[in-house]
Structures are given as C-alpha cells and as structure tokens.
Design a protein around this motif. Structure first.
Motif, PDB file in Angstrom:
ATOM      1  N   ALA A  84       0.831  -1.202   0.000  1.00  0.00           N
ATOM      2  CA  ALA A  84       0.000   0.000   0.000  1.00  0.00           C
ATOM      3  C   ALA A  84       0.864   1.250   0.000  1.00  0.00           C
ATOM      4  CB  ALA A  84      -0.932  -0.014   1.217  1.00  0.00           C
ATOM      5  N   PHE A  85       1.906   1.264   0.809  1.00  0.00           N
ATOM      6  CA  PHE A  85       2.805   2.414   0.849  1.00  0.00           C
ATOM      7  C   PHE A  85       3.470   2.632  -0.504  1.00  0.00           C
ATOM      8  CE2 PHE A  85       7.066   4.171   1.485  1.00  0.00           C
ATOM      9  CZ  PHE A  85       6.737   5.377   2.090  1.00  0.00           C
ATOM     10  N   THR A  86       3.927   1.550  -1.115  1.00  0.00           N
ATOM     11  CA  THR A  86       4.571   1.640  -2.423  1.00  0.00           C
ATOM     12  C   THR A  86       3.604   2.179  -3.468  1.00  0.00           C
ATOM     13  OG1 THR A  86       5.988  -0.222  -1.848  1.00  0.00           O
ATOM     14  CG2 THR A  86       5.814   0.312  -4.185  1.00  0.00           C
ATOM     15  N   GLU A  87       2.355   1.732  -3.424  1.00  0.00           N
ATOM     16  CA  GLU A  87       1.348   2.202  -4.379  1.00  0.00           C
ATOM     17  C   GLU A  87       1.057   3.686  -4.176  1.00  0.00           C
ATOM     18  OE1 GLU A  87      -1.295   2.030  -7.549  1.00  0.00           O
ATOM     19  OE2 GLU A  87       0.244   0.610  -6.920  1.00  0.00           O
ATOM     20  N   ILE A  88       0.966   4.117  -2.931  1.00  0.00           N
ATOM     21  CA  ILE A  88       0.734   5.543  -2.649  1.00  0.00           C
ATOM     22  C   ILE A  88       1.896   6.390  -3.159  1.00  0.00           C
ATOM     23  CG2 ILE A  88       0.593   7.252  -0.782  1.00  0.00           C
ATOM     24  CD1 ILE A  88      -1.032   5.100   0.779  1.00  0.00           C
ATOM     25  N   MET A  89       3.121   5.918  -2.922  1.00  0.00           N
ATOM     26  CA  MET A  89       4.287   6.663  -3.401  1.00  0.00           C
ATOM     27  C   MET A  89       4.324   6.690  -4.923  1.00  0.00           C
ATOM     28  SD  MET A  89       5.365   7.768  -0.653  1.00  0.00           S
ATOM     29  CE  MET A  89       6.813   8.624  -1.183  1.00  0.00           C
ATOM     30  N   ARG A  90       3.908   5.603  -5.571  1.00  0.00           N
ATOM     31  CA  ARG A  90       3.883   5.557  -7.026  1.00  0.00           C
ATOM     32  C   ARG A  90       2.852   6.539  -7.573  1.00  0.00           C
ATOM     33  NH1 ARG A  90       1.030   3.920 -10.983  1.00  0.00           N
ATOM     34  NH2 ARG A  90      -0.544   2.919  -9.713  1.00  0.00           N
ATOM     35  N   MET A  91       1.703   6.665  -6.903  1.00  0.00           N
ATOM     36  CA  MET A  91       0.655   7.587  -7.372  1.00  0.00           C
ATOM     37  C   MET A  91       1.100   9.036  -7.214  1.00  0.00           C
ATOM     38  SD  MET A  91      -2.931   5.755  -6.245  1.00  0.00           S
ATOM     39  CE  MET A  91      -2.860   6.398  -4.621  1.00  0.00           C
ATOM     40  N   GLN A  92       1.931   9.330  -6.227  1.00  0.00           N
ATOM     41  CA  GLN A  92       2.381  10.706  -6.010  1.00  0.00           C
ATOM     42  C   GLN A  92       3.495  11.110  -6.953  1.00  0.00           C
ATOM     43  OE1 GLN A  92       3.387  11.052  -1.884  1.00  0.00           O
ATOM     44  NE2 GLN A  92       1.255  11.113  -1.234  1.00  0.00           N
ATOM     45  N   ALA A  93       4.171  10.142  -7.555  1.00  0.00           N
ATOM     46  CA  ALA A  93       5.298  10.458  -8.425  1.00  0.00           C
ATOM     47  C   ALA A  93       4.858  10.913  -9.794  1.00  0.00           C
ATOM     48  CB  ALA A  93       6.191   9.214  -8.583  1.00  0.00           C
TER      49      ALA A  93
END
Length: 93
Positions: A84-93
């Motif tokens: 989930a953290f990785t997905e959130i960081m990917r969406m913010q990039a």
C-alpha cells in the motif's frame, strides 16, 4: 452488524480510532510481541520434546502450528502495508 470474536492469534485493538496511524502501529507492535511469545512457548515445548520431558505431544504440535500461522499472518499484514505504501508513493510520483 454483529460483533466478531478474535481467534487469539493477534491481540484485539478494540475501538482504536486515530488518523495518524498510531492505532495500526500499536496493533502491529502487539502482534509482533505476541508472535515472539508464541514462538518462545513453541521452542520451550520443542526442547521438552527432545529431552523427553514433554508429557503431551499435542500441546507442542498445537503451539508450533499456532506460532507458524501467526507469523504468516503478521508477515502478510506487513507485506500488504508495504504494498500500500509503495502504491501511494507511485501515485504521487
């Protein structure tokens, strides 16, 4: 909605409501501590089995299985959190 009862594998969190993640962090900390206790109990019973001091092999088997299932559960929750953290960081990039 009906209430649910816990399995005893992880500590219950009972109505913790927070937006800063402290509830999740305390749940995960409690789960890790519970895993450690279950593994310690399993190891103690395994040592008793090897030395011949164990009176009931069923208790050792149950303790070992319970520790393994709880560890798998905690690892799965951790992996989902990292995903989930990785997905959130990917969406913010």
């Amino acid at each position: 909605m009906q209430g649910t009862t816990g399995t005893g594998y992880l500590p219950s969190v009972g109505g913790v409501q927070s937006t800063d993640g402290s509830g999740f962090a305390s749940s995960l900390t409690g789960a890790v501590e519970n895993v450690q206790q279950l593994q310690d109990a399993s190891s103690d019973l395994a040592i008793k089995a090897v030395t011949g001091d164990l009176e009931d092999i069923h208790n050792a088997t149950i303790a070992s299985s319970r520790a393994a299932v709880t560890l798998e559960l905690v690892a799965a929750v951790r992996n989902k959190g990292v995903d989930a953290f990785t997905e959130i960081m990917r969406m913010q990039a």
